[in-house]
Design a protein around this motif. Structure first.
Motif, short mmCIF file in Angstrom:
data_model
loop_
_atom_site.label_atom_id
_atom_site.label_comp_id
_atom_site.label_asym_id
_atom_site.label_seq_id
_atom_site.Cartn_x
_atom_site.Cartn_y
_atom_site.Cartn_z
N TYR A 178 0.83 -1.20 0.00
CA TYR A 178 0.00 0.00 0.00
C TYR A 178 0.87 1.26 0.00
O TYR A 178 0.65 2.20 -0.76
CB TYR A 178 -0.94 -0.01 1.21
CG TYR A 178 -1.67 1.28 1.41
CD1 TYR A 178 -2.73 1.63 0.59
CD2 TYR A 178 -1.28 2.18 2.41
CE1 TYR A 178 -3.39 2.84 0.76
CE2 TYR A 178 -1.93 3.37 2.59
CZ TYR A 178 -2.98 3.71 1.76
OH TYR A 178 -3.63 4.90 1.92
N LEU A 179 1.90 1.27 0.85
CA LEU A 179 2.76 2.45 0.96
C LEU A 179 3.63 2.66 -0.27
O LEU A 179 4.02 3.80 -0.55
CB LEU A 179 3.60 2.36 2.23
CG LEU A 179 2.80 2.59 3.52
CD1 LEU A 179 3.61 2.18 4.74
CD2 LEU A 179 2.35 4.04 3.62
N ALA A 180 3.91 1.62 -1.01
CA ALA A 180 4.65 1.77 -2.27
C ALA A 180 3.85 2.63 -3.24
O ALA A 180 4.41 3.46 -3.96
CB ALA A 180 4.97 0.41 -2.87
N ILE A 181 2.55 2.45 -3.26
CA ILE A 181 1.68 3.27 -4.11
C ILE A 181 1.69 4.71 -3.62
O ILE A 181 1.81 5.65 -4.42
CB ILE A 181 0.24 2.70 -4.13
CG1 ILE A 181 0.23 1.33 -4.79
CG2 ILE A 181 -0.72 3.67 -4.82
CD1 ILE A 181 -1.06 0.57 -4.62
N GLU A 182 1.55 4.91 -2.32
CA GLU A 182 1.57 6.26 -1.76
C GLU A 182 2.93 6.93 -2.00
O GLU A 182 2.99 8.13 -2.23
CB GLU A 182 1.24 6.24 -0.27
CG GLU A 182 -0.18 5.82 0.04
CD GLU A 182 -1.23 6.79 -0.46
OE1 GLU A 182 -0.90 7.93 -0.88
OE2 GLU A 182 -2.41 6.42 -0.43
N GLN A 183 4.00 6.15 -1.98
CA GLN A 183 5.34 6.70 -2.21
C GLN A 183 5.46 7.27 -3.62
O GLN A 183 6.09 8.30 -3.82
CB GLN A 183 6.40 5.61 -1.99
CG GLN A 183 7.79 6.15 -1.85
CD GLN A 183 8.01 6.87 -0.54
OE1 GLN A 183 7.80 6.30 0.51
NE2 GLN A 183 8.42 8.13 -0.60
N VAL A 184 4.80 6.63 -4.58
CA VAL A 184 4.79 7.15 -5.95
C VAL A 184 4.09 8.50 -5.97
O VAL A 184 4.55 9.44 -6.63
CB VAL A 184 4.12 6.14 -6.92
CG1 VAL A 184 3.87 6.77 -8.28
CG2 VAL A 184 4.95 4.88 -7.03
N ARG A 185 2.99 8.61 -5.25
CA ARG A 185 2.25 9.89 -5.19
C ARG A 185 3.05 11.00 -4.54
O ARG A 185 3.08 12.12 -5.02
CB ARG A 185 0.95 9.73 -4.37
CG ARG A 185 -0.19 9.14 -5.11
CD ARG A 185 -1.46 9.09 -4.24
NE ARG A 185 -1.81 10.41 -3.72
CZ ARG A 185 -2.48 10.60 -2.59
NH1 ARG A 185 -2.86 9.58 -1.86
NH2 ARG A 185 -2.79 11.80 -2.19
#
Length: 186
Positions: free
Chosen positions: A26-33
């Motif tokens: 989940y945080l990998a996606i947020e890290q992209v943002r």
């Protein structure tokens, strides 16, 4: 991520390490943002890595930390997620240096004045652990500076079987229902 959510929906308990694996995805996606604006630190005490807890118990809290705490900030922020053994309990902590709360909801497990995510976490803890789990919220809110929020969930290790027993009861009930329906249909 969606497949992982669906797989966890079938179970009432997972290990702490499985919950952290999901959070990493989940945080990998947020890290992209957020890019460089988001720093994440995750720590698991090896002594409790296989302890059981309800699936997706931390994700709504992490999502709230990012959405309401860190997202409004212009500068970078940090998020710390920790699982440790504290005496005879499993302690899960999500802490950020975001905007903070200007009005804290009740520190006891209740559902008044809360968003859907936090309300669901509180209700699941209350239902599964029958009042033996605890969720505490603390925040150092200051309108100009925003000092962040810390949410701590404490689950007695002596109640680890409750999550597993709830999973067993759910599967047993599911197996009985189709058999009963077939019997009634004949």
């Amino acid at each position: 991520l969606f497949r992982s959510v669906l797989a966890r929906a079938e179970r009432n308990s997972i290990s702490v390490s499985e919950e952290f694996d999901f959070l990493r995805t989940y945080l990998a996606i947020e890290q992209v943002r957020f890019g460089q604006r988001l720093r994440v630190e995750m720590t698991i005490d090896p002594a409790i890595a296989n302890s059981q807890l309800p699936p997706l118990i931390l994700q709504p809290i992490v999502e709230n930390a990012i959405k309401h705490g860190l997202s409004p900030k212009r500068e970078s922020g940090w998020l710390k997620i920790q699982a440790e053994q504290a005496e005879n309990s499993l302690r899960l902590t999500v802490e950020d240096n975001g905007a903070g709360w200007n009005e804290l909801p009740s520190a006891k497990i209740s559902s008044r004045n809360q968003g859907v995510g936090l309300k669901n976490v509180r209700e699941r803890l209350l239902t599964i652990y029958e009042g033996h789990a605890d969720l505490q919220i603390s925040s150092n809110f200051a309108a100009e500076t925003g000092q962040g929020t810390q949410i701590t969930i404490t689950i007695p290790l002596s109640h680890q079987d409750e999550a597993q027993n709830a999973d067993h009861r759910r599967r047993s009930f599911g197996a009985v229902a189709p058999a009963e329906a077939a019997r009634r249909a004949s």
